[in-house]
Write an enzyme that holds these catalytic residues in place. Structure first.
Site, PDB file in Angstrom:
ATOM      1  N   SER A   1      11.239  -5.931  -2.701  1.00 23.75           N
ATOM      2  CA  SER A   1      10.141  -6.762  -2.183  1.00 23.75           C
ATOM      3  C   SER A   1       9.476  -7.663  -3.213  1.00 23.75           C
ATOM      4  CB  SER A   1       9.080  -5.876  -1.526  1.00 23.75           C
ATOM      5  OG  SER A   1       9.547  -5.400  -0.285  1.00 23.75           O
TER       6      SER A   1
ATOM      7  N   LYS B   1       3.021  -7.567  -7.521  1.00 24.34           N
ATOM      8  CA  LYS B   1       3.895  -7.307  -6.374  1.00 24.34           C
ATOM      9  C   LYS B   1       4.746  -6.096  -6.691  1.00 24.34           C
ATOM     10  CE  LYS B   1       5.332  -7.791  -2.304  1.00 24.34           C
ATOM     11  NZ  LYS B   1       5.373  -6.314  -2.317  1.00 24.34           N
TER      12      LYS B   1
ATOM     13  N   SER C   1       3.234  -5.529   1.430  1.00 24.06           N
ATOM     14  CA  SER C   1       4.694  -5.668   1.451  1.00 24.06           C
ATOM     15  C   SER C   1       5.255  -5.532   2.862  1.00 24.06           C
ATOM     16  CB  SER C   1       5.334  -4.639   0.515  1.00 24.06           C
ATOM     17  OG  SER C   1       6.552  -5.124   0.002  1.00 24.06           O
TER      18      SER C   1
ATOM     19  N   LYS D   1       9.203 -11.175  -2.122  1.00 21.50           N
ATOM     20  CA  LYS D   1       8.109 -11.777  -1.349  1.00 21.50           C
ATOM     21  C   LYS D   1       7.233 -12.715  -2.176  1.00 21.50           C
ATOM     22  CE  LYS D   1       7.827  -8.062   2.130  1.00 21.50           C
ATOM     23  NZ  LYS D   1       8.801  -7.088   1.621  1.00 21.50           N
TER      24      LYS D   1
END
Length: 352
Positions: free
Chosen positions: A132, A294, A189, A135
């Protein structure tokens, strides 16, 4: 920064096969492990602190089923029957790389944001799945397209995860604004949120992925490739060196900084209020000053984390990939923070 010897790790299918063979890994490691009934029952009993006696005709062990054997009761556990699948980094032996901090992450990279000085590098050019962390690039493409954040988008069946079978609280038919979906994708997420953002891009997801790869090339991320906007695919791959470039660029977008470091957010879905929270508990810690973050996880990638943070009087970019253990990326980040503080204290003492 180039790794020692200038060696680049390219995790292509052919390379994976060669590396597995040279490391003595078995092809069955990527498939559910097959174990004999006897081994399954014995392991289940050992997990409870008692060794099962081996009889000439052991009872068949079915996960979750109570089995009578030698006058005792044994519960066959599903986890015993299937060995954990290793990440790509584990398959390539990257976890065996020594580092002075004894990190659980097979890849680590710490960069001074202002001077570009590399403070720590461990397998920084290894090309691995990034889960992720993807993203962040999704957010970059959405924000640079200047699409209206108040436009209402709808979660559809196309956003349901068929790659890994993950669940979501955003049911098919959920209607949220583009800004809310971006918030949930960065902070929590949320995979369906990221998928919907890609689908509602002009030209659809195909055009969105092209834009992701074009942006990567523009940033000089030469070892990076995207195939979809969520990170569920292990074909989304990059290196720590490349991801540091992405973090540095994303930090320049105030909206991404704000949404990625938000501790929680509530959205209205129909008649319900749904509360979402950050996937990075360091955001809540008073010992950290995080400007962007993140997290990511799929089996192939291991636990991943990228951050921009103020530490030891400097703006630093930190990349941790393929960490083994649920909380190990957090532990590694803490080790690095304390190490940097110690180094800074030694430097200050030397100047006095």
């Amino acid at each position: 920064m180039k790794a020692a010897g200038g060696i680049k790790w390219r995790l292509a299918v052919l390379g994976l096969a060669v590396a597995m063979a040279s490391a003595g890994l078995h092809a069955k490691s990527s498939e559910p492990a097959k174990r004999s009934t006897k081994a399954t029952v014995s392991a289940a009993a050992n997990a409870g602190g008692k060794a099962a006696k081996r009889g000439p005709r052991p009872a068949k062990a079915v996960p979750g089923r109570v089995v009578r054997k030698s006058g005792r009761t044994v519960v066959a556990a599903a986890a015993v029957a299937t060995a954990a699948k290793p990440s790509m980094g584990q398959q390539f032996g990257l976890h065996r790389t020594d580092d002075p901090l004894d990190l659980r992450s097979s890849v680590a990279y710490v960069l001074d944001q202002d001077t570009n000085e590399v403070l720590l590098a461990k397998n920084s050019e290894a090309v691995l799945p990034i889960a992720s962390i993807t993203k962040l690039m999704t957010a970059m493409v959405v924000t640079e397209a200047n699409l209206p954040l108040d436009e209402t988008l709808t979660i559809s069946q196309a956003d349901v995860d068929t790659e890994k079978g993950t669940s979501s609280r955003l049911a098919v038919g959920t209607r949220l604004s583009r800004g809310e979906l971006l918030h949930l994708a960065l902070m929590s997420s949320e995979n369906r949120a990221a998928s919907a953002l890609g689908r509602h891009y002009p030209g659809g997801e195909g055009a969105f992925v092209q834009a992701m790869n074009a942006k990567a090339r523009n940033l000089g991320m030469l070892d990076t490739r995207y195939v979809e906007p969520t990170g569920l695919s292990s074909k989304n791959q990059s290196s720590a060196h490349d991801l540091a470039l992405l973090v540095k660029s994303a930090y320049g977008v105030p909206l991404i900084r704000e949404l990625s470091t938000s501790p929680s957010h509530q959205v209205e879905v129909g008649s319900r209020q749904l509360q979402f929270r950050t996937t990075n508990r360091l955001v809540l810690s008073p010992e950290w000053d995080i400007g962007l973050q993140k997290t990511g996880y799929i089996v192939e990638a291991g636990q991943c984390l990228v951050m921009q943070a103020q530490m030891a009087g400097r703006k630093l970019i930190m990349v941790l990939l393929d960490s083994a253990g649920k909380y190990s990326r957090i532990g590694d980040a803490e080790r690095i923070r304390k190490w940097l503080q110690s180094q800074n204290a030694k430097s200050s003492a030397a100047l006095r």
